[in-house]
Design a protein around this motif. Sequence first.
Motif, PDB file in Angstrom:
ATOM      1  N   UNK A   1      93.815   5.695  19.207  1.00 27.81           N
ATOM      2  CA  UNK A   1      93.044   4.965  18.200  1.00 27.81           C
ATOM      3  C   UNK A   1      91.545   5.271  18.353  1.00 27.81           C
ATOM      4  N   UNK A   2      91.047   5.221  19.592  1.00 28.37           N
ATOM      5  CA  UNK A   2      89.638   5.521  19.818  1.00 28.37           C
ATOM      6  C   UNK A   2      89.308   6.970  19.497  1.00 28.37           C
ATOM      7  N   UNK A   3      90.218   7.855  19.866  1.00 26.48           N
ATOM      8  CA  UNK A   3      89.972   9.270  19.599  1.00 26.48           C
ATOM      9  C   UNK A   3      89.947   9.553  18.100  1.00 26.48           C
ATOM     10  N   UNK A   4      90.663   8.730  17.310  1.00 27.81           N
ATOM     11  CA  UNK A   4      90.658   8.920  15.866  1.00 27.81           C
ATOM     12  C   UNK A   4      89.258   8.735  15.297  1.00 27.81           C
ATOM     13  N   UNK A   5      88.530   7.740  15.836  1.00 29.31           N
ATOM     14  CA  UNK A   5      87.144   7.546  15.397  1.00 29.31           C
ATOM     15  C   UNK A   5      86.289   8.744  15.785  1.00 29.31           C
TER      16      UNK A   5
ATOM     17  N   UNK B   1      90.560  20.776  28.075  1.00 28.65           N
ATOM     18  CA  UNK B   1      89.863  20.826  29.358  1.00 28.65           C
ATOM     19  C   UNK B   1      88.352  20.755  29.159  1.00 28.65           C
ATOM     20  N   UNK B   2      87.856  21.385  28.101  1.00 28.35           N
ATOM     21  CA  UNK B   2      86.416  21.337  27.813  1.00 28.35           C
ATOM     22  C   UNK B   2      85.969  19.910  27.532  1.00 28.35           C
ATOM     23  N   UNK B   3      86.755  19.175  26.765  1.00 28.07           N
ATOM     24  CA  UNK B   3      86.400  17.794  26.452  1.00 28.07           C
ATOM     25  C   UNK B   3      86.477  16.924  27.707  1.00 28.07           C
ATOM     26  N   UNK B   4      87.443  17.199  28.569  1.00 32.35           N
ATOM     27  CA  UNK B   4      87.534  16.472  29.836  1.00 32.35           C
ATOM     28  C   UNK B   4      86.293  16.716  30.685  1.00 32.35           C
TER      29      UNK B   4
ATOM     30  N   UNK C   1      92.210  14.630  38.826  1.00 29.71           N
ATOM     31  CA  UNK C   1      93.540  14.022  38.755  1.00 29.71           C
ATOM     32  C   UNK C   1      93.958  13.803  37.308  1.00 29.71           C
ATOM     33  N   UNK C   2      93.006  13.428  36.445  1.00 31.12           N
ATOM     34  CA  UNK C   2      93.323  13.275  35.026  1.00 31.12           C
ATOM     35  C   UNK C   2      93.714  14.618  34.411  1.00 31.12           C
ATOM     36  N   UNK C   3      93.065  15.680  34.840  1.00 31.80           N
ATOM     37  CA  UNK C   3      93.415  17.007  34.326  1.00 31.80           C
ATOM     38  C   UNK C   3      94.867  17.338  34.673  1.00 31.80           C
TER      39      UNK C   3
ATOM     40  N   UNK D   1      90.530   9.416  26.065  1.00 36.75           N
ATOM     41  CA  UNK D   1      90.045   9.471  24.676  1.00 36.75           C
ATOM     42  C   UNK D   1      89.593  10.882  24.336  1.00 36.75           C
ATOM     43  N   UNK D   2      88.857  11.499  25.235  1.00 35.19           N
ATOM     44  CA  UNK D   2      88.373  12.851  24.992  1.00 35.19           C
ATOM     45  C   UNK D   2      89.500  13.864  24.888  1.00 35.19           C
ATOM     46  N   UNK D   3      90.481  13.759  25.769  1.00 36.01           N
ATOM     47  CA  UNK D   3      91.619  14.698  25.736  1.00 36.01           C
ATOM     48  C   UNK D   3      92.417  14.523  24.455  1.00 36.01           C
ATOM     49  N   UNK D   4      92.663  13.265  24.053  1.00 35.51           N
ATOM     50  CA  UNK D   4      93.393  13.011  22.802  1.00 35.51           C
ATOM     51  C   UNK D   4      92.624  13.543  21.592  1.00 35.51           C
ATOM     52  N   UNK D   5      91.302  13.360  21.590  1.00 32.43           N
ATOM     53  CA  UNK D   5      90.479  13.844  20.477  1.00 32.43           C
ATOM     54  C   UNK D   5      90.546  15.366  20.385  1.00 32.43           C
ATOM     55  N   UNK D   6      90.483  16.030  21.530  1.00 28.54           N
ATOM     56  CA  UNK D   6      90.562  17.489  21.542  1.00 28.54           C
ATOM     57  C   UNK D   6      91.903  17.960  20.999  1.00 28.54           C
ATOM     58  N   UNK D   7      92.988  17.269  21.391  1.00 30.43           N
ATOM     59  CA  UNK D   7      94.323  17.646  20.908  1.00 30.43           C
ATOM     60  C   UNK D   7      94.414  17.486  19.392  1.00 30.43           C
TER      61      UNK D   7
END
Length: 613
Positions: free
Chosen positions: A494-498, A551-554, A170-172, A538-544
């Motif tokens: 913010x979390x993905x920035x770290x 999708x890989x990070x998800x 669903x997040x995807x 967080x993972x999707x934002x970091x990948x972007x």
Amino acid sequence: MPVFELSGVAVVFLLILVVLVAFLTEVVPNDVTAISVVAALVVLEPWTGVGARAAISGFANPATVTIIAMYMLSAGVQNTGVVERLGVYLADFTAGREFRALVATVCTTGPIAGFVNNTPVVAVFIPMVADLAESSKLSPSKLLLPLSYAAILGGTLTLIGTSTNILASDFARLLIDGRDGIGMFEFTGLGAVMLVVGLAYLLTVGWRLTPARVPVDSDPVAEFDLDDYLTFMHVRPESDAVGQSVEAFDGAFPEIRILQASRDGDAYAGPHSDRIIESGDILVVHGSLQAVNQFREDTGLGQRARETVTGDTFESTTTDGTLAKAVVPEASPFVGEAVAETGLHEFHETSVLAVRRGGDLFRTELADRTLQAGDLLLVRTTPASIRYFTDTGDLVVADERAVDRLAAADVDELAPLSPKTPLAVGILAGVVGVAALDLLPVVIAALAGVVAMVVTGCLTTADAYDAVSWNVIFLLAGVIPLGLALEATGGAAVLSAFLVATGDVLPAVGVMFVLYAVAGVLASVITPVATAVLMIPVGVDAAASLGANEFSFLLAVMFASAMSFTTPVGYQTNLMVYGPGGYEFTDFVRVGGPLQILLAVVATTGIAVIWGV
């Protein structure tokens, strides 16, 4: 960043911190904490950006509805008896050999858990595995931990394998442009590789690392250290007990419990028996030393000090009662209730003799003891109550002695398959096929499957509702809006920035490995569902931000959330085997830690090869 957005991020982070502490300490049940989040998000709407409609959206989320339907479908298949029949075949296959018992346990549980909810599968397999261990002269501890781990591994095979897979789908759909969820078998190839690697570990290194905590053929009285709490007493002619029924006599002394009475070599169970006590009867009494001594003085009974009560005392004679070990599952209605409030004694003729919780053992003041998920109980109960607990899932019977007694009470010791078995299995296969071919969304296919189960008589409506772990559903529905708040306020960014900052020293696949590791640690201390909700955005934002494959990070978060091996509290099946296996907390770290690291490498490498980074 505007002040409003910054304040919103701070408020959401503070709320997440409070939720994590509540999850870790379990000051209130996790589902209650999750529902409190819904109210808090609305109250703090000026900062969280989540209104009433969004706050309750978790209840209408496709992932939530799909998981409810899958619980019901699993129950329909479970009711056919096919898993019980499989247990009989496994016993024949092992032929009393240790390694065969391990192979039979892990190599059947894993594949089944890919299609049927793994919690009821483990619940059914626990007594079977105990029986396999007994026939193989093997400690049940050597099989129960691999049983749980194999069930967890099997969840990576299909979309419906675990709730975190369905949630990730669903997040995807919501977070990744051009994605309409995840296909039923889209990650099965990698899941199968992880299953094979995991099983290979369990059959080699894991086998050597898994301790034999519970001795072979252990006596339950000795295992729960009840030697000083069980006493033989004989009825003297002048005793107050003469002429009273066991039930009436027992009820007059709440500090003790009469578990069994015998006369001329024939035993009958108490304390609910209406048999009249006569001079010369031998009673087995449960209670503290002080309470038993007071009971003896008040009633004029004599104490047989030279004889010791053991497990064989109860099993060597034919009565309508039996001694059993039982686990309190997470979804049990007894969780959070004192023993006296559960109605076990009054309604189920079940006396709780001891409670084991991790390394703690409670044998006194049990009536006021509040039960928790994962508690292992030693009970004196009846075959009818065992069947009730098994059918309802209120308790998971984890003792081969009780299962043997139950089987002996049945006309046919081999659990017969239901005439509906082909129909129920066919309906589940149809749901999987329809969803895999994209003929219908998985949520609609699953709901249609539930309707088919009920209409064809494979499942009653009452059984369907009882099959759902509603605490898990409320937990899921409560934390989903927290993920929305994290995304809406920019907290995920913010979390993905770290996380992105690690990209200065690591390649993208290295960043994904770090993401996997963080999610894996979180899943081991809070719930996998909460981990997926918090870490997928967080993972999707970091990948972007990295220009990597979102999708890989998800998928990395999805696999990490489902792979919780290092603590007994991270995954329900771990909690279910914790007590019966007699494990210590460190056993999960020693056996599960290397497996977690191994699968982190396999998962991130596989994702990078198959979907790219």
